[in-house]
Write an enzyme that holds these catalytic residues in place. Structure first.
Site, PDB file in Angstrom:
ATOM      1  N   ARG A   1      -9.133  -6.841  -2.829  1.00  0.00           N
ATOM      2  CA  ARG A   1      -8.548  -6.996  -1.341  1.00  0.00           C
ATOM      3  C   ARG A   1      -9.613  -7.604  -0.543  1.00  0.00           C
ATOM      4  O   ARG A   1     -10.053  -7.022   0.408  1.00  0.00           O
ATOM      5  CB  ARG A   1      -8.024  -5.813  -0.854  1.00  0.00           C
ATOM      6  CG  ARG A   1      -7.147  -4.871  -1.838  1.00  0.00           C
ATOM      7  CD  ARG A   1      -6.359  -4.205  -1.202  1.00  0.00           C
ATOM      8  NE  ARG A   1      -5.524  -4.387  -0.091  1.00  0.00           N
ATOM      9  CZ  ARG A   1      -4.968  -3.336   0.573  1.00  0.00           C
ATOM     10  NH1 ARG A   1      -4.942  -2.109   0.459  1.00  0.00           N
ATOM     11  NH2 ARG A   1      -3.962  -3.827   1.288  1.00  0.00           N
TER      12      ARG A   1
ATOM     13  N   ASP B   1       4.970  -3.173  -2.987  1.00  0.00           N
ATOM     14  CA  ASP B   1       4.814  -1.744  -2.442  1.00  0.00           C
ATOM     15  C   ASP B   1       5.944  -0.823  -3.004  1.00  0.00           C
ATOM     16  O   ASP B   1       6.034   0.599  -2.865  1.00  0.00           O
ATOM     17  CB  ASP B   1       4.742  -1.555  -0.958  1.00  0.00           C
ATOM     18  CG  ASP B   1       3.596  -2.085  -0.443  1.00  0.00           C
ATOM     19  OD1 ASP B   1       2.411  -2.356  -1.243  1.00  0.00           O
ATOM     20  OD2 ASP B   1       3.459  -2.475   0.802  1.00  0.00           O
TER      21      ASP B   1
ATOM     22  N   CYS C   1     -10.248  -1.352  -2.933  1.00  0.00           N
ATOM     23  CA  CYS C   1      -9.438  -0.001  -3.172  1.00  0.00           C
ATOM     24  C   CYS C   1      -8.835   0.295  -4.516  1.00  0.00           C
ATOM     25  O   CYS C   1      -8.934  -0.821  -5.383  1.00  0.00           O
ATOM     26  CB  CYS C   1      -8.314   0.410  -1.992  1.00  0.00           C
ATOM     27  SG  CYS C   1      -6.993  -0.747  -2.023  1.00  0.00           S
TER      28      CYS C   1
ATOM     29  N   ARG D   1      -0.828   9.631   3.334  1.00  0.00           N
ATOM     30  CA  ARG D   1      -0.916   8.376   4.376  1.00  0.00           C
ATOM     31  C   ARG D   1       0.103   7.465   4.711  1.00  0.00           C
ATOM     32  O   ARG D   1       0.162   6.745   5.583  1.00  0.00           O
ATOM     33  CB  ARG D   1      -1.942   7.233   3.456  1.00  0.00           C
ATOM     34  CG  ARG D   1      -3.377   7.846   3.097  1.00  0.00           C
ATOM     35  CD  ARG D   1      -4.188   6.896   2.522  1.00  0.00           C
ATOM     36  NE  ARG D   1      -3.996   5.542   3.000  1.00  0.00           N
ATOM     37  CZ  ARG D   1      -4.176   4.484   2.276  1.00  0.00           C
ATOM     38  NH1 ARG D   1      -4.563   4.411   0.962  1.00  0.00           N
ATOM     39  NH2 ARG D   1      -4.117   3.381   3.047  1.00  0.00           N
TER      40      ARG D   1
ATOM     41  N   LYS E   1       5.133   2.393   8.697  1.00  0.00           N
ATOM     42  CA  LYS E   1       3.686   2.423   8.887  1.00  0.00           C
ATOM     43  C   LYS E   1       2.957   1.282   8.839  1.00  0.00           C
ATOM     44  O   LYS E   1       2.161   0.766   9.858  1.00  0.00           O
ATOM     45  CB  LYS E   1       3.329   3.267   7.308  1.00  0.00           C
ATOM     46  CG  LYS E   1       1.477   2.857   7.286  1.00  0.00           C
ATOM     47  CD  LYS E   1       1.248   3.566   5.820  1.00  0.00           C
ATOM     48  CE  LYS E   1       1.117   2.704   4.740  1.00  0.00           C
ATOM     49  NZ  LYS E   1      -0.024   2.150   4.555  1.00  0.00           N
ATOM     50  N   ASN E   2       3.552   0.236   7.931  1.00  0.00           N
ATOM     51  CA  ASN E   2       2.741  -1.131   7.969  1.00  0.00           C
ATOM     52  C   ASN E   2       3.108  -2.067   9.034  1.00  0.00           C
ATOM     53  O   ASN E   2       2.342  -3.032   9.335  1.00  0.00           O
ATOM     54  CB  ASN E   2       3.108  -1.949   6.567  1.00  0.00           C
ATOM     55  CG  ASN E   2       2.472  -0.995   5.654  1.00  0.00           C
ATOM     56  OD1 ASN E   2       1.440  -0.596   5.885  1.00  0.00           O
ATOM     57  ND2 ASN E   2       2.717  -1.635   4.225  1.00  0.00           N
TER      58      ASN E   2
HETATM   59  C1  EPZ Z   1      -0.430  -5.557   3.592  1.00  0.00           C
HETATM   60  O1  EPZ Z   1      -1.670  -5.545   2.900  1.00  0.00           O
HETATM   61  C2  EPZ Z   1       0.165  -3.944   3.297  1.00  0.00           C
HETATM   62  N1  EPZ Z   1      -0.739  -3.265   4.253  1.00  0.00           N
HETATM   63  C3  EPZ Z   1       0.090  -3.500   1.895  1.00  0.00           C
HETATM   64  O2  EPZ Z   1       0.649  -2.233   1.790  1.00  0.00           O
HETATM   65  C4  EPZ Z   1       0.982  -4.763   0.994  1.00  0.00           C
HETATM   66  O3  EPZ Z   1       0.724  -4.179  -0.453  1.00  0.00           O
HETATM   67  C5  EPZ Z   1       0.170  -5.980   1.144  1.00  0.00           C
HETATM   68  O4  EPZ Z   1       0.606  -6.342   2.748  1.00  0.00           O
HETATM   69  C6  EPZ Z   1       1.248  -6.865   0.502  1.00  0.00           C
HETATM   70  O5  EPZ Z   1       2.667  -6.939   0.782  1.00  0.00           O
HETATM   71  C7  EPZ Z   1      -0.426  -3.137   5.553  1.00  0.00           C
HETATM   72  O6  EPZ Z   1       0.558  -3.728   6.095  1.00  0.00           O
HETATM   73  C8  EPZ Z   1      -1.157  -2.181   6.282  1.00  0.00           C
HETATM   74  P1  EPZ Z   1      -2.264  -9.139   2.102  1.00  0.00           P
HETATM   75  P2  EPZ Z   1      -2.600  -6.777   3.195  1.00  0.00           P
HETATM   76  O7  EPZ Z   1      -3.535  -9.628   2.704  1.00  0.00           O
HETATM   77  O8  EPZ Z   1      -2.207  -7.477   4.357  1.00  0.00           O
HETATM   78  C9  EPZ Z   1      -5.109 -11.568  -1.233  1.00  0.00           C
HETATM   79  C10 EPZ Z   1       0.979   0.090   1.083  1.00  0.00           C
HETATM   80  O9  EPZ Z   1       0.907   0.533  -0.013  1.00  0.00           O
HETATM   81  N2  EPZ Z   1      -5.542 -12.074  -0.108  1.00  0.00           N
HETATM   82  O10 EPZ Z   1      -1.101  -9.746   2.264  1.00  0.00           O
HETATM   83  O11 EPZ Z   1      -4.010  -6.130   3.184  1.00  0.00           O
HETATM   84  C11 EPZ Z   1      -4.855 -10.164  -1.623  1.00  0.00           C
HETATM   85  O12 EPZ Z   1      -5.719  -9.620  -2.430  1.00  0.00           O
HETATM   86  C12 EPZ Z   1      -0.359  -1.194   1.328  1.00  0.00           C
HETATM   87  O13 EPZ Z   1       1.507   0.240   2.250  1.00  0.00           O
HETATM   88  C13 EPZ Z   1      -6.678 -12.835  -0.315  1.00  0.00           C
HETATM   89  O14 EPZ Z   1      -7.007 -13.398  -1.439  1.00  0.00           O
HETATM   90  O15 EPZ Z   1      -2.358  -7.525   2.052  1.00  0.00           O
HETATM   91  C14 EPZ Z   1      -3.580  -9.846  -2.392  1.00  0.00           C
HETATM   92  O16 EPZ Z   1      -3.828 -10.506  -3.481  1.00  0.00           O
HETATM   93  C15 EPZ Z   1      -0.999  -1.331   0.302  1.00  0.00           C
HETATM   94  N3  EPZ Z   1      -7.534 -13.180   1.046  1.00  0.00           N
HETATM   95  C16 EPZ Z   1      -2.400 -11.175  -1.297  1.00  0.00           C
HETATM   96  O17 EPZ Z   1      -3.563 -11.794  -0.809  1.00  0.00           O
HETATM   97  C17 EPZ Z   1      -7.368 -12.396   2.105  1.00  0.00           C
HETATM   98  O18 EPZ Z   1      -8.102 -12.766   3.050  1.00  0.00           O
HETATM   99  C18 EPZ Z   1      -1.740 -10.274  -0.428  1.00  0.00           C
HETATM  100  O19 EPZ Z   1      -2.570  -9.448   0.301  1.00  0.00           O
HETATM  101  C19 EPZ Z   1      -6.460 -11.630   1.916  1.00  0.00           C
HETATM  102  C20 EPZ Z   1      -5.564 -11.327   1.032  1.00  0.00           C
END
Ligand code: EPZ
Length: 442
Positions: free
Chosen positions: A125, A326, A120, A418, A22-23
């Site tokens: 996020r 995850d 969420c 999802r 998915k991701n």
């Molecule tokens: C991806 O989300 C995945 N989603 C998530 O999977 C996964 O949990 C996450 O990466 C971490 O591995 C998809 O790939 C569609 P991040 P993403 O930006 O990219 C902070 C699932 O269950 N951050 O890497 O949105 C954030 O708050 C989902 O399948 C900032 O501070 O996650 C977090 O603490 C849920 N500023 C950390 O970085 C930003 O601009 C990592 O988030 C962006 C993120």
């Protein structure tokens, strides 16, 4: 609303195939916006998040036909109306990953208006790093009525040095966005502190097959030399490491004996390391019809068995190649039955513990302090009605239900739909007693 009713205690046995990720697939689909030529993406999982991405891309002027193949699906895509630039709130609010249309739109169409995704159940996020990265490439960005409005001056971004480190490490979708924006920019972009997740590397591989010049993806420094144009591609999505990890843990908690084909072992090293310490044995076996184990460890076949006595462990979630957030809820369910005290520390999403209170309802013994949870193993879990709060928390509850005494009802299964393709069918095929029922108002 649908719920799963699980009668626990059945040992899982049999053989299943891991679906496309998915991701990985969500940004691959969005990257089709980067070319006018036809794009085929294979092994597209049948999930509601994917459906939402398809809906979004259609609204952005992409024609998409989904073609069923031998047990897998392919998306045949082509941009027909490149004038559309708005990712509407109605779709974005159903799926945060909609944000990964921002980079491709800006790179190819020079403008984008993408609804700002909200928080969420797993945390706030923010998307500040995405925006910082795109601004470094020269994009002019402001917020307007809940929308991110972005423009590339003169229609084309400019290569630059971009730092994507944040308080919780890098950002996966932020790295995807900046990489997609940079492939068509003028000059060279260097992303420092890029996310190293295998899904980022998968996207880079597809972009390279489309003619992009990218080196270093999968590591913390990605270099992208911008090109004028990308061509069409026929690309197969990588296998889903989180789905694989979830079924490995499901097999382990039921003391089962399960073979997983198309298993991305190479992308699961940290998880397999922790599971080995618990007493879960994951051994490569030959793929169907073959006499040797697969050379490609992203398309491995593995046999999962587990010791009767599960050892307690420490787990810290970290960016890849660390233990994935995850899989945190799923391993917590397993550790509820370990012989002693385990500690899980969540370093990516500090509040991702919604499953704790539901596991407590099943007789688990868990104490949460800040970003850590101590899990004191119990002899058995008791079936109970529980409420799924997000995708992976729900998977953790299903895993607990598979081992619990009596019946567990996991409500709000739409969260699972999802990210897990027909999970009840997969588990039934392995001998689990699980059914989908419609529960009014649940
Ligand atoms: C991806 O989300 C995945 N989603 C998530 O999977 C996964 O949990 C996450 O990466 C971490 O591995 C998809 O790939 C569609 P991040 P993403 O930006 O990219 C902070 C699932 O269950 N951050 O890497 O949105 C954030 O708050 C989902 O399948 C900032 O501070 O996650 C977090 O603490 C849920 N500023 C950390 O970085 C930003 O601009 C990592 O988030 C962006 C993120």
């Amino acid at each position: 609303m649908d719920a799963f009713v699980i009668h626990g205690g059945k040992r899982l046995r049999g053989r299943i195939r891991v679906n496309g990720s998915k991701n990985a697939c969500l940004p691959l689909l969005a990257a089709a916006l980067l070319t006018d030529e036809p794009v085929i993406i294979r092994d597209v999982p049948d999930l509601s998040d994917i459906e939402n991405m398809v809906r979004l891309l259609v609204s952005l002027g992409c024609k998409i036909d989904t073609v069923e193949g031998k047990g897998t699906r392919a998306a045949h895509m082509q941009v027909t109306d490149p004038t559309r630039i708005e990712a509407h709130y109605d779709i974005v609010r159903t799926m945060r990953a909609s944000i990964c249309t921002l980079g491709p739109l800006l790179a190819k169409r020079g403008r984008a208006r993408v609804s700002m995704p909200g928080g969420c159940n797993i945390g706030d996020r923010p998307v500040d790093l995405h925006l910082r990265g795109l601004k470094a490439l020269g994009a002019k960005i402001h917020l307007d009525g809940g929308y991110i409005v972005a423009e590339a001056p003169g229609g084309r971004l400019k290569g630059s040095r971009v730092f994507l480190g944040g308080p919780f490490g890098s950002t996966v979708l932020g790295t995807d966005n900046v990489m997609c924006a940079a492939v068509l920019a003028e000059g060279t972009t260097v992303i420092e502190s890029a996310a190293c997740e295998p899904e980022v590397e998968d996207l880079a591989n597809m972009l390279i097959a489309m003619g992009a010049k990218i080196t270093g993806a999968g590591g913390p420094r990605i270099t992208i030399e911008g090109v004028k144009k990308l061509k069409g591609v026929d690309y197969t999505t990588m296998a889903d490491r989180i789905e694989a990890g979830t079924y490995i843990i499901a097999a382990a908690i039921t003391n089962g004996d399960v073979v997983l084909d198309n298993c991305p072992t190479d992308a699961l090293t940290a998880a397999l390391d922790r599971l080995a310490e618990v007493g879960v044995d994951v051994e490569s076996v030959p793929p169907p019809g073959k006499s040797d184990v697969a050379k490609d460890r992203l398309r491995d076949s593995v046999r999962v068995t587990a010791a009767r006595r599960l050892e307690p462990i420490q787990v810290v979630t970290q960016p890849h190649p660390g233990f994935p957030t995850d899989l945190q809820a799923q391993i917590m369910a397993l550790l509820c039955l370990a012989d002693g005290n385990s500690i899980i520390t969540e370093k990516i999403f500090p509040d991702r513990f919604m499953h704790v209170s539901e596991l407590l309802r099943m007789g688990a013994n868990i104490t949460r302090t800040g970003t850590s949870a101590m899990i004191s193993g119990v002899k058995h879990l008791e079936g109970a009605p529980v409420m799924a709060s997000d995708l992976r928390a729900s998977a953790g509850l299903v895993i607990a239900g598979l081992a619990a005494k009596g019946a567990t009802t996991v409500n709000r299964v739409y969260h699972l739909d999802r990210g897990y393709e027909k999970m009840e069918n997969t588990l039934q095929a392995l001998g689990a007693q699980i059914e989908r029922v419609n529960v009014a108002g649940a």
